[in-house]
Scaffold this motif. Structure first.
Motif, PDB file in Angstrom:
ATOM      1  N   ARG A 152      63.229  77.998  22.322  1.00 19.48           N
ATOM      2  CA  ARG A 152      63.434  76.553  22.305  1.00 19.48           C
ATOM      3  C   ARG A 152      64.489  76.198  21.266  1.00 19.48           C
ATOM      4  O   ARG A 152      64.495  76.737  20.157  1.00 19.48           O
ATOM      5  CB  ARG A 152      62.116  75.843  22.005  1.00 19.48           C
ATOM      6  CG  ARG A 152      61.136  75.918  23.160  1.00 19.48           C
ATOM      7  CD  ARG A 152      59.801  75.281  22.853  1.00 19.48           C
ATOM      8  NE  ARG A 152      59.890  73.958  22.251  1.00 19.48           N
ATOM      9  CZ  ARG A 152      58.857  73.120  22.139  1.00 19.48           C
ATOM     10  NH1 ARG A 152      57.670  73.488  22.595  1.00 19.48           N
ATOM     11  NH2 ARG A 152      59.007  71.949  21.578  1.00 19.48           N
ATOM     12  N   THR A 153      65.369  75.292  21.627  1.00 22.40           N
ATOM     13  CA  THR A 153      66.426  74.892  20.696  1.00 22.40           C
ATOM     14  C   THR A 153      65.883  74.022  19.570  1.00 22.40           C
ATOM     15  O   THR A 153      66.419  74.044  18.459  1.00 22.40           O
ATOM     16  CB  THR A 153      67.527  74.131  21.451  1.00 22.40           C
ATOM     17  OG1 THR A 153      66.942  73.011  22.132  1.00 22.40           O
ATOM     18  CG2 THR A 153      68.199  75.043  22.465  1.00 22.40           C
ATOM     19  N   ASP A 154      64.800  73.269  19.831  1.00 16.05           N
ATOM     20  CA  ASP A 154      64.242  72.401  18.792  1.00 16.05           C
ATOM     21  C   ASP A 154      63.375  73.175  17.802  1.00 16.05           C
ATOM     22  O   ASP A 154      63.134  72.713  16.690  1.00 16.05           O
ATOM     23  CB  ASP A 154      63.452  71.253  19.416  1.00 16.05           C
ATOM     24  CG  ASP A 154      62.386  71.726  20.381  1.00 16.05           C
ATOM     25  OD1 ASP A 154      62.358  72.937  20.692  1.00 16.05           O
ATOM     26  OD2 ASP A 154      61.594  70.888  20.851  1.00 16.05           O
ATOM     27  N   ASN A 155      62.880  74.345  18.211  1.00 13.45           N
ATOM     28  CA  ASN A 155      62.108  75.201  17.311  1.00 13.45           C
ATOM     29  C   ASN A 155      62.241  76.639  17.808  1.00 13.45           C
ATOM     30  O   ASN A 155      61.470  77.085  18.658  1.00 13.45           O
ATOM     31  CB  ASN A 155      60.635  74.787  17.283  1.00 13.45           C
ATOM     32  CG  ASN A 155      59.835  75.601  16.265  1.00 13.45           C
ATOM     33  OD1 ASN A 155      60.328  76.587  15.706  1.00 13.45           O
ATOM     34  ND2 ASN A 155      58.597  75.196  16.032  1.00 13.45           N
ATOM     35  N   PRO A 156      63.209  77.402  17.301  1.00 10.91           N
ATOM     36  CA  PRO A 156      63.458  78.757  17.797  1.00 10.91           C
ATOM     37  C   PRO A 156      62.306  79.725  17.597  1.00 10.91           C
ATOM     38  O   PRO A 156      62.339  80.827  18.154  1.00 10.91           O
ATOM     39  CB  PRO A 156      64.687  79.198  16.984  1.00 10.91           C
ATOM     40  CG  PRO A 156      65.341  77.931  16.537  1.00 10.91           C
ATOM     41  CD  PRO A 156      64.211  76.974  16.314  1.00 10.91           C
ATOM     42  N   ARG A 157      61.307  79.343  16.820  1.00  8.14           N
ATOM     43  CA  ARG A 157      60.143  80.212  16.681  1.00  8.14           C
ATOM     44  C   ARG A 157      59.285  80.205  17.943  1.00  8.14           C
ATOM     45  O   ARG A 157      58.438  81.079  18.117  1.00  8.14           O
ATOM     46  CB  ARG A 157      59.302  79.772  15.477  1.00  8.14           C
ATOM     47  CG  ARG A 157      59.990  79.981  14.128  1.00  8.14           C
ATOM     48  CD  ARG A 157      59.105  79.509  13.001  1.00  8.14           C
ATOM     49  NE  ARG A 157      59.724  79.738  11.696  1.00  8.14           N
ATOM     50  CZ  ARG A 157      59.177  79.350  10.542  1.00  8.14           C
ATOM     51  NH1 ARG A 157      58.009  78.711  10.553  1.00  8.14           N
ATOM     52  NH2 ARG A 157      59.800  79.596   9.407  1.00  8.14           N
ATOM     53  N   LEU A 158      59.470  79.204  18.765  1.00  4.10           N
ATOM     54  CA  LEU A 158      58.698  79.076  19.999  1.00  4.10           C
ATOM     55  C   LEU A 158      59.548  79.485  21.189  1.00  4.10           C
ATOM     56  O   LEU A 158      60.769  79.307  21.201  1.00  4.10           O
ATOM     57  CB  LEU A 158      58.190  77.646  20.176  1.00  4.10           C
ATOM     58  CG  LEU A 158      57.262  77.110  19.075  1.00  4.10           C
ATOM     59  CD1 LEU A 158      56.861  75.679  19.380  1.00  4.10           C
ATOM     60  CD2 LEU A 158      56.026  77.994  18.931  1.00  4.10           C
ATOM     61  N   VAL A 159      58.873  80.015  22.215  1.00  2.00           N
ATOM     62  CA  VAL A 159      59.528  80.504  23.421  1.00  2.00           C
ATOM     63  C   VAL A 159      59.046  79.687  24.608  1.00  2.00           C
ATOM     64  O   VAL A 159      57.862  79.339  24.703  1.00  2.00           O
ATOM     65  CB  VAL A 159      59.202  81.997  23.652  1.00  2.00           C
ATOM     66  CG1 VAL A 159      59.745  82.492  24.992  1.00  2.00           C
ATOM     67  CG2 VAL A 159      59.757  82.837  22.506  1.00  2.00           C
TER      68      VAL A 159
END
Length: 502
Positions: free
Chosen positions: A187-194
Motif C-alpha cells: 500500500r502506498t499510504d502504509n508500505p508495511r501493509l500489503v
C-alpha cells in the motif's frame, strides 16, 4: 418451509463459481458486450465481492488470528478419514481429508497469491500453442497484478536470496534463485501493509457495479444443482439454481454455460447433471509437499522494525521437477510453537512435487451419500507410483540442501513430508486434451459433444505440475473466454439482458 414458485432468467452467459477463473470469464464476456449472471453457493464475506480476507490491519499483524479465520471458512469435502499413523519416512499421499471454500471469491479469499508460470516442457500442456501461452500468461499476470518486488526492501529477504544464490550457483538462467512472483502490492499510504489480489481484483470495475458494455450480476448463496441437457444431449437447455437467500428455485436459460467452481465441485456438478464422460474425475494429480523451518540471524542494527517477509523462489526446471518457496505462511497443523524464538524470524521452506497423471488416480461420486448441499458425495482414490516416489525423495534431498545453506532447521520443524494443506492443488479432474476418450474438454475448454458448455479451473490442467496452478488456470480461462466471444459474435445490442421471465 416450502419453496416459492420457480422464477426464470435469460442471459447470454451463466457462470457457476466466483473464484479467480469464474471472474476472468465474467470480466472478458461483459467487456465483450454480453449479459452475465454469476452464482456462488457460498456467502459474500467482504464489502467488495471476493476481496482477500487478509487485506485488513488486524489479520496482517496477527497471523494466528488470521489462520483461525481461514480455518473457519473451510468445509470438509469427504467424511473424516480413518486414523492412520505413517511409518517414519513415509510420504503421505492421502487427500481424502480435502477441504474447500464456499464463498464469493473462492480460495482467493485467503490464497498465498503465488503466481508462477508453468515450465514450458516439464509442466505446460502441449494442446495449447506456445504463442498462446506467452500471450495469455502476460494478460493473466496483468489481470492478477503479479509482481516480484514485494520484498525488495527486506533485509531478511536479501539474506535468504544471497545464501541460496551462493548454494545454487549451478542452476541455469532463468531457473536460478530469484524473487517469488506474487499477486500483491504494498500500500502506498502504509508500505508495511500489503494488498493481496483477490477475485475482486480480477473483476475490476465489475466489483464496483461499473461496466460500459454488457451486464453483470453476482448472486451469493445461489447453488447450481443441475444442468439440463436438451434433447440429443448436444446442448445445455437450462440450469436449475437454488436461491438460498429467498428459498426459491430459478431456471436460468443461457447461450453459454461456464462451470468454474473448482477441481472437485465442477466435476460434481457435471456428475449430478448426468454429464459423465469416461475421463470425468480421472487423471487426478496432487502435489506432495516437503516442509521445514529455519530461523534467520537477527541483527537489530541492520533489520528495520517489521522487516517485510522474505519471498524467495527456485522455479521448476528440467532435472529439478519441484517448485520451491521460501517465505512465511500459515503453519501446518503439526507445527508446534517455537518457544523462546522470535516468530518473525522463522522462515518456511516448502517444496512442491510433481505427480504423473494416471487414470487410476481419480475422484468418484456417490449415488447414495450426499454432502452438506445435497450433492453427490466426493471420494478419492489416489496413490503415488514408483516414479512419483523417486522424484519426491530427490526433492527431499534438495530441501535438506537448502536448509543447510540457511543455517540448519529448527529442532521442532525438521525437513519432512506433510499431508498437503488446503486449498489443495488438485488438477486433472476435468482435463483438457485433443482426445475425447482421455479428456473432458477440448483445447477451447468446451466439453466434448456439448456445444455451449465450457469449464474452467485447475481441474482442466492435464499435466503433472509442481508450481502453483492459479496463473495457468486464469491464462486458460482468458483464452477460452476470447474463444467464446469469437464463436458467438454477439453484441450488447442483440444479446440477452438479465431478464426475469417468471
Amino acid at each position: 418451509m416450502a419453496q416459492q414458485r420457480d422464477d426464470r432468467l435469460r442471459v447470454d452467459a451463466l457462470i457457476v463459481g466466483s473464484g479467480p477463473v469464474g471472474c476472468t470469464f465474467a470480466r472478458i464476456l461483459v467487456e465483450g458486450g454480453q449479459s452475465v449472471l454469476m452464482v456462488d453457493a457460498g456467502p459474500q464475506l467482504s464489502g467488495r465481492p471476493g476481496e482477500h480476507l487478509r487485506n485488513t490491519f488486524l489479520y496482517q499483524r496477527d497471523v494466528e488470528r488470521y489462520g483461525n479465520l481461514v480455518s473457519g471458512h473451510l468445509q470438509r469435502l469427504s467424511p473424516s478419514p480413518p486414523d492412520r499413523i505413517d511409518q517414519p519416512g513415509d510420504l503421505p499421499a492421502r487427500i481424502d481429508s480435502a477441504l474447500v471454500t464456499y464463498a464469493v471469491g473462492g480460495m482467493a479469499t485467503h490464497w498465498t497469491g503465488v503466481t508462477p508460470r508453468h515450465h514450458p516442457t516439464v509442466e505446460r500442456a502441449g494442446c495449447i500453442p506456445a504463442a498462446d501461452w506467452e500471450e495469455f500468461y502476460g494478460q493473466a499476470e496483468m489481470l492478477l497484478g503479479t509482481r516480484t518486488d514485494l520484498s525488495a526492501d527486506s533485509v531478511g529477504h536479501q539474506t535468504v536470496l544471497d545464501a541460496l544464490s551462493r548454494e545454487y550457483s549451478d542452476l541455469p538462467e532463468p531457473y536460478g534463485v530469484q524473487h517469488l512472483p506474487l499477486a500483491a502490492q504494498r500500500r502506498t499510504d502504509n508500505p508495511r501493509l500489503v494488498r493481496w489480489s483477490g477475485a475482486d481484483t480480477i473483476l475490476g470495475p465489475l466489483a464496483d457495479g461499473s461496466h460500459e458494455r454488457g451486464e453483470f450480476s453476482l448472486r451469493e448463496q445461489h447453488l447450481c444443482r443441475r444442468l439440463q441437457p436438451a434433447a440429443g444431449g448436444t446442448r445445455i437447455e437450462y440450469a436449475e439454481i437454488e436461491d438460498h437467500t429467498r428459498w426459491r428455485n430459478i431456471r436460468v436459460e443461457a447461450e453459454t454455460y461456464i462451470i468454474a467452481c473448482g477441481a472437485v465441485l465442477t466435476p460434481q456438478l457435471l456428475y449430478a447433471s448426468g454429464v459423465r464422460p469416461d475421463a470425468l474425475g480421472r487423471y487426478l494429480t496432487e502435489q506432495p509437499v516437503a516442509f521445514a523451518q529455519t530461523v534467520l540471524p537477527s541483527d537489530p542494527g541492520t533489520a528495520p522494525e517489521q522487516d517485510p517477509d522474505p519471498n524467495v523462489w527456485i522455479p521448476v526446471s528440467e532435472g529439478r521437477p519441484w517448485h520451491c518457496q521460501i517465505h512465511r505462511d500459515l503453519p501446518y497443523d503439526d507445527v508446534e510453537p517455537h518457544r523462546g524464538i522470535d516468530s518473525s524470524s522463522v522462515v518456511d521452506l516448502r517444496w512442491f512435487g510433481l505427480v504423473d497423471p494416471r487414470p487410476e488416480n481419480r475422484l468418484l461420486f456417490s449415488d447414495t451419500t450426499r454432502d452438506i448441499f445435497g450433492m453427490p458425495q466426493p471420494e478419492f482414490e489416489f496413490s503415488l507410483s514408483s516414479n512419483d516416489l523417486a522424484r519426491q525423495w530427490s526433492m527431499m534431498v534438495d530441501l535438506r540442501r537448502a536448509t543447510r545453506a540457511l543455517g540448519g532447521h529448527l529442532p521442532a520443524s525438521p525437513p519432512r513430508f506433510v499431508v498437503p494443506a488446503p486449498p489443495l492443488h488438485v488438477t486433472g479432474t476435468v482435463r483438457m486434451g485433443t482426445d475425447a476418450d482421455t479428456s473432458v474438454v477440448d483445447p477451447d475448454a468446451r466439453v466434448w459433444g456439448i456445444d455451449n458448455l465450457y469449464l474452467g479451473g485447475n481441474g482442466l490442467i492435464p499435466t503433472g505440475s509442481a508450481s502453483n496452478p492459479t496463473l495457468t488456470s486464469v491464462a486458460m480461462a482468458l483464452r477460452a473466454a476470447r474463444g467464446i466471444l469469437s464463436h458467438t459474435h454477439r453484441s450488447i445490442d442483440n444479446g440477452h439482458r438479465l431478464l426475469s421471465t417468471g
